[in-house]
Design an enzyme around this catalytic site. Structure first.
Site, PDB file in Angstrom:
ATOM      1  N   LYS A  20     -17.230  -1.971   2.337  1.00  9.60           N
ATOM      2  CA  LYS A  20     -18.457  -1.173   2.439  1.00  9.60           C
ATOM      3  C   LYS A  20     -18.771  -0.498   1.103  1.00  9.60           C
ATOM      4  O   LYS A  20     -19.937  -0.282   0.763  1.00  9.60           O
ATOM      5  CB  LYS A  20     -18.335  -0.138   3.554  1.00  9.60           C
ATOM      6  N   TYR A  21     -17.730  -0.181   0.320  1.00  9.30           N
ATOM      7  CA  TYR A  21     -17.950   0.442  -0.980  1.00  9.30           C
ATOM      8  C   TYR A  21     -18.573  -0.551  -1.950  1.00  9.30           C
ATOM      9  O   TYR A  21     -19.475  -0.207  -2.708  1.00  9.30           O
ATOM     10  CB  TYR A  21     -16.633   0.986  -1.534  1.00  9.30           C
ATOM     11  N   GLU A  22     -18.110  -1.792  -1.933  1.00  6.18           N
ATOM     12  CA  GLU A  22     -18.691  -2.820  -2.793  1.00  6.18           C
ATOM     13  C   GLU A  22     -20.154  -3.048  -2.415  1.00  6.18           C
ATOM     14  O   GLU A  22     -21.012  -3.207  -3.287  1.00  6.18           O
ATOM     15  CB  GLU A  22     -17.891  -4.117  -2.677  1.00  6.18           C
ATOM     16  N   ASP A  32      -7.332   1.907  -9.015  1.00  8.49           N
ATOM     17  CA  ASP A  32      -7.651   3.167  -9.699  1.00  8.49           C
ATOM     18  C   ASP A  32      -7.597   2.944 -11.210  1.00  8.49           C
ATOM     19  O   ASP A  32      -6.561   2.542 -11.745  1.00  8.49           O
ATOM     20  CB  ASP A  32      -6.636   4.238  -9.287  1.00  8.49           C
ATOM     21  N   ASP A  37       5.300   1.516  -3.678  1.00  6.91           N
ATOM     22  CA  ASP A  37       4.593   1.261  -4.927  1.00  6.91           C
ATOM     23  C   ASP A  37       4.603  -0.239  -5.220  1.00  6.91           C
ATOM     24  O   ASP A  37       5.606  -0.922  -5.002  1.00  6.91           O
ATOM     25  CB  ASP A  37       5.287   2.023  -6.063  1.00  6.91           C
ATOM     26  N   GLU A  76       0.842  -1.196   0.000  1.00  8.05           N
ATOM     27  CA  GLU A  76       0.000   0.000   0.000  1.00  8.05           C
ATOM     28  C   GLU A  76       0.879   1.249   0.000  1.00  8.05           C
ATOM     29  O   GLU A  76       1.900   1.296   0.679  1.00  8.05           O
ATOM     30  CB  GLU A  76      -0.896  -0.025   1.241  1.00  8.05           C
TER      31      GLU A  76
END
Length: 297
Positions: A166-168, A97, A74, A47
């Site tokens: 939670k986004y999914e 992204d 990275d 991360e």
């Protein structure tokens, strides 16, 4: 080994058996879930967000998990430095992204040279499992996979009973279409030109025979050391006759921020990386020290 792995200090390649890697773990929901459900395996999160690293370490500590590791770098360079070829069992990318604008496609996690590095480190039979809400990104990734010619490809829409994050969960409740892509390694990837850095065993200080140092000679400079290799200096601090220079080195996209110290000796100055800077010793870092010496001479 502690949860956090300092890739600049740890013995490389790492020796962690039964290893699976998540790239960009965000809040850490997925990697923690995997670790709890698979105590016989080890999970490594890569991360670039320091905040995400700190949050994961707290969660791992509270839950007493002994099979989670992470590092702050990275993803390409994490794989490049930490893992030997054919070592990682599976790789997970959850909603990377997509970098929508065409001029930003070079930043995508699955461009051919990055995917090549991930494929090299993946075991035969291992899988790169990708979830995305962007179909164009999925198609881009499939094209990169074709270049490498080493994967069996499986794709489809997601129909999950237990959302990963939670986004999914939010996207599914909104009726948004989510996609999955599985790249299964069946042979070694075709060679693709990719970024590399040359490490050295030791960095050597450089001595210059000058009576005094003019900070203006070294402050706010940008110097091209080689193709895709740039050395920058920023602010210079002075204490008595000693100096400290804020620096940045970019090697094929690998960034190091550090300080160079300039210390007064009897007949001149000695230039070296500050002992308080944690660096990866590379050939171009040595050249950076030499460059400061040349600017002062």
């Amino acid at each position: 080994m502690l949860c956090y792995v300092n890739y600049k200090r740890v013995k490389r390649p790492v020796e962690i058996p039964n290893l699976e890697v998540e790239i960009g773990f965000g809040r850490g929901d997925f990697i923690v879930k995997l670790a709890k459900e698979n105590p016989d395996k080890n999970f490594f999160g890569i991360e670039i967000s320091q905040i995400s690293i700190e949050k994961l370490m707290k969660r791992v500590g509270k839950k007493g998990l002994k099979n989670v590791y992470c590092t702050n770098v990275d993803a390409y360079w994490g794989f490049y430095f930490l893992f030997r070829d054919n070592y990682v069992e599976n790789i997970y990318m959850n909603y990377p992204d997509p970098w929508f604008k065409k001029r930003h496609h070079k930043r995508r996690l699955t461009k051919p040279e990055r995917l090549y590095m991930f494929a090299k480190k993946l075991k035969l039979g291992g899988e790169i499992r990708i979830r995305t809400d962007n179909y164009e990104f999925l198609e881009f990734t499939k094209e990169s996979a074709k270049v490498l010619d080493c994967f069996e490809v499986e794709e489809g829409t997601l129909n999950v009973k237990e959302p990963l994050t939670k986004y999914e969960q939010k996207w599914l409740s909104m009726g948004k279409t989510l996609y999955k892509l599985i790249l299964r390694k069946v042979k070694e990837p075709k060679f693709v030109e990719h970024p590399e850095v040359e490490e050295v065993r030791e960095l050597f200080p450089v001595k210059v025979k000058v009576e005094s140092v003019d900070p203006k000679k070294i402050e706010s400079r940008e110097i091209k050391l080689d193709e895709e290799v740039y050395f920058k200096t920023f602010k210079v601090w002075q204490r008595d006759k000693d100096f400290l220079v804020e620096c940045l080195l970019s090697e094929k996209g690998y960034l190091q921020k550090f300080f160079i110290q300039i210390k007064r000796k009897e007949d001149g100055y000695v230039i070296d990386v500050s002992p308080y800077s944690e660096v990866l010793r590379t050939r171009n870092l040595q050249r950076s020290i030499q460059t400061v010496a040349q600017l002062l001479s």
